[in-house]
Design an enzyme around this catalytic site. Structure first.
Site, PDB file in Angstrom:
ATOM      1  N   SER A 154       1.267  -1.571   0.014  1.00  0.00           N
ATOM      2  CA  SER A 154       0.287  -0.175  -0.244  1.00  0.00           C
ATOM      3  C   SER A 154       1.429   1.252  -0.065  1.00  0.00           C
ATOM      4  O   SER A 154       1.706   0.946   0.678  1.00  0.00           O
ATOM      5  CB  SER A 154      -0.934  -0.119   1.812  1.00  0.00           C
ATOM      6  N   TYR A 167      -1.749  -0.885  10.130  1.00  0.00           N
ATOM      7  CA  TYR A 167      -1.461  -1.349   8.760  1.00  0.00           C
ATOM      8  C   TYR A 167      -0.594  -0.351   7.831  1.00  0.00           C
ATOM      9  O   TYR A 167       0.081  -1.296   7.752  1.00  0.00           O
ATOM     10  CB  TYR A 167      -2.524  -0.326   8.189  1.00  0.00           C
TER      11      TYR A 167
HETATM   12  N1  LIG Z   1      -8.846  -1.087  -1.335  1.00  0.00           N
HETATM   13  C1  LIG Z   1      -7.422  -0.248  -1.580  1.00  0.00           C
HETATM   14  O1  LIG Z   1      -7.850   1.229  -1.394  1.00  0.00           O
HETATM   15  C2  LIG Z   1      -6.083  -0.817  -1.077  1.00  0.00           C
HETATM   16  C3  LIG Z   1      -5.085   0.786  -1.461  1.00  0.00           C
HETATM   17  C4  LIG Z   1      -3.990  -0.060  -0.987  1.00  0.00           C
HETATM   18  C5  LIG Z   1      -3.943  -1.962  -0.750  1.00  0.00           C
HETATM   19  N2  LIG Z   1      -5.147  -2.421  -1.021  1.00  0.00           N
HETATM   20  C6  LIG Z   1      -4.817  -3.797  -0.451  1.00  0.00           C
HETATM   21  O2  LIG Z   1      -4.879  -5.078  -1.005  1.00  0.00           O
HETATM   22  C7  LIG Z   1      -5.774  -6.036  -0.214  1.00  0.00           C
HETATM   23  C8  LIG Z   1      -7.451  -6.065  -0.894  1.00  0.00           C
HETATM   24  O3  LIG Z   1      -7.824  -5.038  -0.452  1.00  0.00           O
HETATM   25  P1  LIG Z   1      -9.458  -4.909  -0.494  1.00  0.00           P
HETATM   26  O4  LIG Z   1      -9.692  -3.741  -0.545  1.00  0.00           O
HETATM   27  O5  LIG Z   1      -9.890  -5.093  -1.972  1.00  0.00           O
HETATM   28  O6  LIG Z   1      -9.958  -5.621   0.634  1.00  0.00           O
HETATM   29  P2  LIG Z   1     -10.955  -6.079   0.848  1.00  0.00           P
HETATM   30  O7  LIG Z   1     -11.628  -6.842   1.886  1.00  0.00           O
HETATM   31  O8  LIG Z   1     -12.086  -6.471  -0.527  1.00  0.00           O
HETATM   32  O9  LIG Z   1     -10.978  -7.884   0.181  1.00  0.00           O
HETATM   33  C9  LIG Z   1      -9.777  -8.548   0.745  1.00  0.00           C
HETATM   34  C10 LIG Z   1     -10.068 -10.419   0.779  1.00  0.00           C
HETATM   35  O10 LIG Z   1      -9.314 -10.820   1.781  1.00  0.00           O
HETATM   36  C11 LIG Z   1      -9.668 -12.030   2.099  1.00  0.00           C
HETATM   37  N3  LIG Z   1      -9.221 -12.372   3.804  1.00  0.00           N
HETATM   38  C12 LIG Z   1      -9.188 -11.365   4.953  1.00  0.00           C
HETATM   39  N4  LIG Z   1      -8.920 -12.395   5.600  1.00  0.00           N
HETATM   40  C13 LIG Z   1      -8.137 -13.334   4.862  1.00  0.00           C
HETATM   41  C14 LIG Z   1      -6.916 -14.605   5.809  1.00  0.00           C
HETATM   42  N5  LIG Z   1      -6.818 -14.144   7.409  1.00  0.00           N
HETATM   43  N6  LIG Z   1      -6.924 -15.225   4.735  1.00  0.00           N
HETATM   44  C15 LIG Z   1      -7.780 -15.620   3.424  1.00  0.00           C
HETATM   45  N7  LIG Z   1      -8.597 -14.044   2.940  1.00  0.00           N
HETATM   46  C16 LIG Z   1      -8.419 -13.334   3.494  1.00  0.00           C
HETATM   47  C17 LIG Z   1     -11.193 -11.361   2.531  1.00  0.00           C
HETATM   48  O11 LIG Z   1     -11.964 -12.912   2.577  1.00  0.00           O
HETATM   49  C18 LIG Z   1     -11.242 -10.251   0.651  1.00  0.00           C
HETATM   50  O12 LIG Z   1     -11.870 -11.684   0.483  1.00  0.00           O
HETATM   51  C19 LIG Z   1      -5.031  -5.420   1.129  1.00  0.00           C
HETATM   52  O13 LIG Z   1      -3.568  -6.211   1.032  1.00  0.00           O
HETATM   53  C20 LIG Z   1      -5.149  -4.175   1.355  1.00  0.00           C
HETATM   54  O14 LIG Z   1      -4.833  -3.584   2.483  1.00  0.00           O
HETATM   55  C21 LIG Z   1      -6.142  -1.975  -0.517  1.00  0.00           C
END
Ligand SMILES: NC(=O)c1ccc[n+]([C@@H]2O[C@H](COP(=O)([O-])OP(=O)(O)OC[C@H]3O[C@@H](n4cnc5c(N)ncnc54)[C@H](O)[C@@H]3O)[C@@H](O)[C@H]2O)c1
Length: 269
Positions: A154, A167
């Site tokens: 991130s 985070y």
């Molecule tokens: N959305 C953003 O703005 C953003 C920005 C930067 C980085 N990220 C990173 O991208 C990644 C995904 O984020 P997102 O926004 O798509 O989240 P989201 O909540 O939409 O999806 C996350 C997924 O991870 C799965 N998950 C959570 N804990 C788990 C575990 N213990 N074992 C297996 N699966 C698990 C959930 O079931 C879900 O399907 C994360 O690592 C997040 O930090 C997101």
């Protein structure tokens, strides 16, 4: 030599082709993980969706005319992670690509931040990536044909903020693990890199991004003038998964419309 380079240039498009590759995508049920899975499938890879609840992504990929399988996994559990890699080998014969996308976030006043919440974020975001990468790399080393490990970090891994004792720290740890793993496995042709997105539209962020006051301030901080969309992931994840990135090791690549390139202060002119 010159002709050889011209020959290679003529087939440069094939460098991005993922036909016959197998990719495991953790967190592939939703959000950015689903986007990575769909993008890699679009480039030809067979996909293993690995999630607490794998959802519909496998069906969506089958609907694209590509192959997919699903596995229920908690990335914090060593045995389940080993079974996840075995599932990919059973389904498609090998593992070429791992995308670490499972992750969680939470922010609230640091003085009120419970230890259990801090540990949960660290366990999923840091321990999970360690376990999945270690297990996938063991398999890739056994296969002896290189591989790709891509972690979704991130932009927050480069800067702290109020209300966030976990985070940002977890993503900084992901960045450093990425570099250490890249150093260890580059000689074997396994490229380890990370993507560092800014705020992107997903279930995790929609409640905050939908706030008019928040989004208008956010847009001012991003030179491209918008948050990240899920399809912004496609090009970068396919590139890092492909032969085209075979000399890129340990890079943390911002996907941020220029946010980190810009100091964020008001214009001085
Ligand atoms: N959305 C953003 O703005 C953003 C920005 C930067 C980085 N990220 C990173 O991208 C990644 C995904 O984020 P997102 O926004 O798509 O989240 P989201 O909540 O939409 O999806 C996350 C997924 O991870 C799965 N998950 C959570 N804990 C788990 C575990 N213990 N074992 C297996 N699966 C698990 C959930 O079931 C879900 O399907 C994360 O690592 C997040 O930090 C997101």
């Amino acid at each position: 030599m010159a002709n050889d380079l011209i020959q290679k240039a003529m087939s440069v498009r094939s460098l991005f082709n993922l036909d016959g590759k197998t990719a495991i995508v953790t967190g592939g049920a939703k959000g950015l993980g689903r986007a990575c899975a769909l993008g890699l499938a679009g480039a030809g890879a067979n996909i293993v969706i690995a999630d607490l609840d794998p959802g519909n992504t496998e069906k969506e990929i089958a609907g694209m005319g590509r192959k997919a399988a699903s596995v229920v996994v908690d990335v914090r559990d060593e045995k389940q992670v080993a079974a996840m890699v075995q599932k990919a080998v059973d389904a498609f014969g090998k593992v070429d690509i791992l995308v670490n996308c499972a992750g969680v976030a939470d922010v609230k006043s640091i003085v009120d931040f419970e230890l259990s919440l801090w540990e949960k974020i660290m366990d999923i975001n840091v321990k999970g990536i360690f376990l999945c990468s270690r297990e996938a790399a063991r398999q890739m080393l056994k296969q002896g044909i290189g591989g790709r490990i891509i972690s979704i970090s991130s932009l927050q891994g480069f800067a702290g903020r109020a209300g966030d004792p976990a985070y940002s720290a977890s993503k900084a740890a992901v960045n450093m693990m990425t570099k250490s793993m890249a150093c260890e496995w580059a000689p074997d042709g396994i490229c380890v890199n990370a993507i560092a997105p800014t705020w992107c539209w997903t279930d995790m962020t929609a409640p905050t991004l939908s706030r008019e006051d928040f989004y208008s301030e956010l847009k001012k901080r991003i030179p491209a003038g918008r948050a990240c969309n899920q399809d912004d992931l496609f090009g970068l994840v396919v590139f890092l998964a492909s032969e085209a990135s075979s000399f890129i090791n340990g890079a943390i690549i911002p996907l941020d419309g220029g946010a980190i390139a810009c100091d964020g202060f008001p214009e001085a002119k």
